[in-house]
Write an enzyme that holds these catalytic residues in place. Structure first.
Site, PDB file in Angstrom:
ATOM      1  CB  THR A  64      -0.892  -0.054   1.151  1.00 18.99           C
ATOM      2  OG1 THR A  64      -0.287  -0.343   2.437  1.00 18.99           O
ATOM      3  CG2 THR A  64      -1.953  -1.049   1.148  1.00 18.99           C
ATOM      4  CE  LYS A 113       0.582  -3.719   3.298  1.00 14.06           C
ATOM      5  NZ  LYS A 113      -0.212  -2.447   4.149  1.00 14.06           N
ATOM      6  CB  THR A 156      -1.840  -1.822   7.323  1.00  4.85           C
ATOM      7  OG1 THR A 156      -1.482  -0.665   6.895  1.00  4.85           O
ATOM      8  CG2 THR A 156      -3.427  -1.411   7.429  1.00  4.85           C
ATOM      9  CD  GLU A 186       2.254   5.290   6.262  1.00  7.49           C
ATOM     10  OE1 GLU A 186       1.733   4.490   5.686  1.00  7.49           O
ATOM     11  OE2 GLU A 186       1.995   5.918   7.248  1.00  7.49           O
ATOM     12  CG  ASN A 208      -0.234   8.380   8.096  1.00  9.40           C
ATOM     13  OD1 ASN A 208      -0.957   7.345   7.996  1.00  9.40           O
ATOM     14  ND2 ASN A 208       1.082   8.441   8.203  1.00  9.40           N
ATOM     15  CB  THR A 266      -6.495  12.357  -1.394  1.00 10.31           C
ATOM     16  OG1 THR A 266      -4.782  12.656  -1.051  1.00 10.31           O
ATOM     17  CG2 THR A 266      -7.157  13.056  -0.304  1.00 10.31           C
TER      18      THR A 266
END
Length: 407
Positions: A155, A181, A192, A278, A402, A407
Site C-alpha cells: 500500500t 507489507k 497495516t 512512512e 497519512n 486522496t
C-alpha cells in the site's frame, strides 16, 4: 525516504516446492496500473499456521480467515487497496463472497480459502472487481512469483519486502520464504502489517502454529512505527511437506534448527517494515537490559519508541536526551532506583546516577544523532531480562502521507 539497507534490492527467492503464487490487477484503489490481487496455492495436506491482530475492531477477512483456518486451507487470497474493515455484516458477506469466487476459479471449496485485505478502512470491498481478476491470478500461478507477490500486497510501502533462507535438516535442504507489507499503522500486537511465509518442511499444524507464534512474538511484536495496531494484521506460515527432509518433531534438534530459521526470516521481514516506516529517515534500536522481567523491558522499550517527542527529536538529529529520560520515567516501572539507571546513545552514556552523565558532551551526542541507524540502550539495574524494540523517527513526510492517505 525509507531507511534502506545499503544496496537494497528484492532478493533472489528460491522456489518452495508445492507452493505457487499468482497476481492480477483488479483496479481496487490505484492511480497507476499495478497488480493488487495475490493468490497463494498450497498442496493438499499442507500445514497452515496463522496469527492475527488483537484489535477489537478486526476486519471481516480476519474473522473469516480465523474460521477457515481449521478447514485444511488450500489458498490464501490477498487484496490491497481496501481493508474491508469497519464494514459490518456486508463486509463479512463480501469476504465470504471472494472466498467462493476464488474456490470457483481454482476448483476447490470456499471454506479452504483464507482471505486477507489491506488498505483504506470503512469502504465496501469491490467484490465484482476482485471476482473479475481472480481467473487471471489463478492462471498466473507459479513457484517463481515471489517478487510479484510482494509488490501486489503493497500500500504505502516504498519497496517490496522479501527474505529467502535455507536450513539443513538430516542432510536435506529446507527452504523458508517470506514476504511482508507494512509501513504505517505499525505496532503489530498480534501493522497495516501482513506477512506470508512458506516452507517445504514436513511439520504438523499444531507444532507449526507453536513455531510461528514464538517467532512472531520476538520479531513482528517487537517493532513499532507509530504505535497504532491495525484492524487487519496477520501473519501466515505454510508448510507444504514437499521437502525430502524427515518430519520435524517437537523438542528435537530438527525443530530447533527449523525454528531458528523461521525466527530469522521473521526478524528480517520485521526490520524491513521499520526501515520502510512512512517518511522514516532513521532506524532506532531500543535495547532495554537489566530489567526485572521481559514484560518490563518491552514496556520500557515501547514507551520510548512510541514517544512523539523522542521520535521527532531523532528526526531533527537533536540530542535532546531529556525526552528519553522522561519516557523511561513514565513507563510504569515500580520502585525504580534512578541512581542505577544508565542510558546510552550507541556507546555514549547520556544518563548516569540519576542525571546527565558527568562525561557526556553535546558534541558526542550529536555525532550519534547524525547517523541513520542509532541504538538507544537503557540499563535499569533491576535484573537480568533484556529485550529489543525496533522503531523509526517521525518526519514531515509521515504527517503528509497519512494526511493524504485517502486522496
Amino acid at each position: 525516504m525509507a531507511v534502506l539497507p545499503q544496496g537494497h534490492h528484492f532478493p533472489d527467492m528460491r522456489e518452495v516446492a508445492g507452493v505457487t503464487l499468482g497476481t492480477a490487477c483488479a483496479g481496487i484503489k490505484q492511480t497507476e496500473q499495478r497488480d493488487d490481487i495475490l493468490v497463494i496455492q498450497m498442496p493438499e495436506n499442507a500445514s497452515c499456521a496463522a496469527v492475527f491482530t488483537q484489535n477489537a475492531f478486526c476486519a471481516a477477512p480476519v474473522h473469516v480467515a480465523k474460521a477457515h483456518l481449521n478447514n485444511a486451507p488450500r489458498w490464501l487470497l490477498v487484496n490491497s487497496g481496501n481493508a474491508n474493515a469497519g464494514t459490518g455484516d456486508q463486509g463479512m458477506r463480501d469476504a465470504l463472497a471472494t472466498c467462493a469466487d476464488l474456490a470457483e476459479a481454482a476448483g476447490g471449496a470456499a471454506g479452504q480459502v483464507l482471505p486477507f485485505s489491506t488498505g483504506v478502512i470503512g469502504q465496501s470491498l469491490p467484490v465484482d472487481k476482485i471476482k473479475a481478476a481472480l481467473p487471471v491470478a489463478v492462471h498466473n500461478l507459479s513457484p517463481k512469483h515471489w517478487d510479484k507477490a510482494a509488490r501486489a500486497i503493497m500500500t504505502t510501502d516504498t519497496f517490496p519486502k522479501g527474505v529467502s533462507k535455507v536450513c539443513t535438516i538430516a542432510g536435506q535442504p529446507v527452504t523458508i520464504n517470506g514476504i511482508s507489507k507494512g509501513a504505517g499503522m505499525i505496532q503489530p500486537n498480534m501493522a497495516t502489517m501482513l506477512g506470508f511465509m512458506a516452507t517445504d518442511a514436513n511439520i504438523k499444524q499444531p507444532l507449526l502454529q507453536q513455531c510461528l507464534a514464538q517467532a512472531v512474538e520476538l520479531s513482528f511484536n517487537r517493532i513499532t512505527v507509530d504505535g497504532d495496531t491495525s484492524t487487519n494484521d496477520a501473519c501466515v506460515l505454510i508448510a507444504s511437506g514437499c521437502s525430502a527432509a524427515p518430519e520435524i518433531e517437537e523438542d528435537s534438534d530438527h525443530y530447533r534448527i527449523f525454528a531458528e530459521a523461521v525466527m530469522e526470516v521473521c526478524k528480517q521481514l520485521a526490520e524491513a517494515i521499520v526501515r520502510d516506516g512512512e517518511g522514516a529517515t532513521k532506524l532506532m534500536r531500543i535495547v532495554v537490559k537489566q530489567a526485572a522481567t521481559d514484560e518490563e523491558a518491552v514496556r520500557v522499550g515501547k514507551t520510548i519508541a512510541h514517544s512523539p517527542l523522542v521520535k521527532t527529536a531523532f528526526f531533527a538529529s537533536d540530542p535532546n536526551w531529556g525526552r528519553i529520560l522522561a519516557a523511561v520515567g513514565r513507563a510504569g516501572v515500580e520502585n525504580m532506583d534512578l541512581d542505577k539507571v544508565e542510558i546510552y546513545l550507541d556507546q555514549v552514556c547520556i544518563v548516569r546516577n540519576g542525571g546527565r552523565a558527568d562525561d557526556y558532551t553535546e558534541e558526542a551526542g550529536q555525532r550519534v544523532m547524525d547517523q541513520q541507524e542509532i541504538t538507544v540502550t537503557v540499563a535499569l539495574g533491576r535484573g537480568e531480562a533484556s529485550q529489543e524494540i525496533l522503531t523509526c523517527d517521525f518526519s514531515y513526510d509521515y504527517v503528509k502521507i497519512n494526511a493524504e492517505y485517502r486522496t
